[in-house]
Design a protein around this motif. Structure first.
Motif, PDB file in Angstrom:
ATOM      1  N   SER A  35       5.097   6.939   1.244  1.00 33.09           N
ATOM      2  CA  SER A  35       5.601   5.751   1.939  1.00 33.09           C
ATOM      3  C   SER A  35       4.872   4.512   1.445  1.00 33.09           C
ATOM      4  O   SER A  35       3.829   4.603   0.794  1.00 33.09           O
ATOM      5  N   GLY A  36       5.445   3.358   1.779  1.00 31.13           N
ATOM      6  CA  GLY A  36       4.839   2.103   1.376  1.00 31.13           C
ATOM      7  C   GLY A  36       5.696   1.385   0.362  1.00 31.13           C
ATOM      8  O   GLY A  36       6.881   1.661   0.210  1.00 31.13           O
ATOM      9  N   SER A  37       5.063   0.475  -0.355  1.00 30.00           N
ATOM     10  CA  SER A  37       5.774  -0.337  -1.332  1.00 30.00           C
ATOM     11  C   SER A  37       5.910   0.431  -2.641  1.00 30.00           C
ATOM     12  O   SER A  37       5.051   0.360  -3.503  1.00 30.00           O
ATOM     13  N   PHE A  75       8.438   1.328  -5.934  1.00 33.29           N
ATOM     14  CA  PHE A  75       9.652   1.016  -6.686  1.00 33.29           C
ATOM     15  C   PHE A  75      10.310   2.291  -7.193  1.00 33.29           C
ATOM     16  O   PHE A  75      11.512   2.470  -7.059  1.00 33.29           O
ATOM     17  N   VAL A 115       4.815   0.567  -8.348  1.00 32.45           N
ATOM     18  CA  VAL A 115       5.086  -0.170  -7.116  1.00 32.45           C
ATOM     19  C   VAL A 115       5.979  -1.380  -7.356  1.00 32.45           C
ATOM     20  O   VAL A 115       6.516  -1.953  -6.405  1.00 32.45           O
ATOM     21  N   THR A 116       6.131  -1.777  -8.620  1.00 26.59           N
ATOM     22  CA  THR A 116       7.045  -2.866  -8.956  1.00 26.59           C
ATOM     23  C   THR A 116       7.838  -2.459 -10.189  1.00 26.59           C
ATOM     24  O   THR A 116       7.445  -1.548 -10.923  1.00 26.59           O
ATOM     25  N   GLN A 133       0.847  -1.193   0.000  1.00 24.37           N
ATOM     26  CA  GLN A 133       0.000   0.000   0.000  1.00 24.37           C
ATOM     27  C   GLN A 133       0.882   1.243   0.000  1.00 24.37           C
ATOM     28  O   GLN A 133       1.909   1.282   0.662  1.00 24.37           O
ATOM     29  N   VAL A 134       0.433   2.222  -0.762  1.00 22.23           N
ATOM     30  CA  VAL A 134       1.151   3.486  -0.862  1.00 22.23           C
ATOM     31  C   VAL A 134       0.354   4.565  -0.143  1.00 22.23           C
ATOM     32  O   VAL A 134      -0.864   4.637  -0.278  1.00 22.23           O
TER      33      VAL A 134
END
Length: 121
Positions: A25-27, A29, A101-102, A1-2
């Motif tokens: 913050s969070g996942s 990339f 995020v990835t 989660q961002v």
């Protein structure tokens, strides 16, 4: 989660200054463009300024020469220094980030919850 979390809003007299911050913050990339938008009472949300990961900036005509946008990529933090504030700058200010995020995922926009800026005349 961002998550994007803004801070720094408040009440200021016309001609005064405020500095807003936004922490992502969070996942995450990678973050591409980060931006500040605002939405005044009865108005549509509008772009105030944005900045790329490389530091290229854009300002709306209404804030040129008075606002300065910056970011700290290492801290995933966006700032805007707002000087010579005007009553028409009263609005909720939102942080926006276009990120992935990835490594192989698509970019998409994320928004903060907003912070109120009120400029009294």
């Amino acid at each position: 989660q961002v998550q994007l979390v803004e801070s720094g809003g408040g009440l200021v007299q016309a001609g005064g200054s405020l500095k807003l911050s936004c922490v992502a913050s969070g996942s995450i990339f990678s973050i591409n463009v980060m931006a500040w938008y605002r939405q005044g009472p009865g108005k549509q949300r509008e772009l105030v300024a944005d900045i790329t990961s490389g530091g290229a900036v854009y300002y709306a005509d209404s804030v040129k020469g008075r606002f300065t946008i910056s970011r700290d990529n290492a801290k995933a933090t966006l700032y805007v220094q707002m000087n010579s504030l005007k009553p028409e700058g009263t609005a909720v200010y939102y942080c926006n980030a276009r990120l992935r995020v990835t490594r192989w995922g698509s970019e998409r926009d994320y928004w903060g919850q907003g912070t109120q800026v009120t400029v009294s005349s």
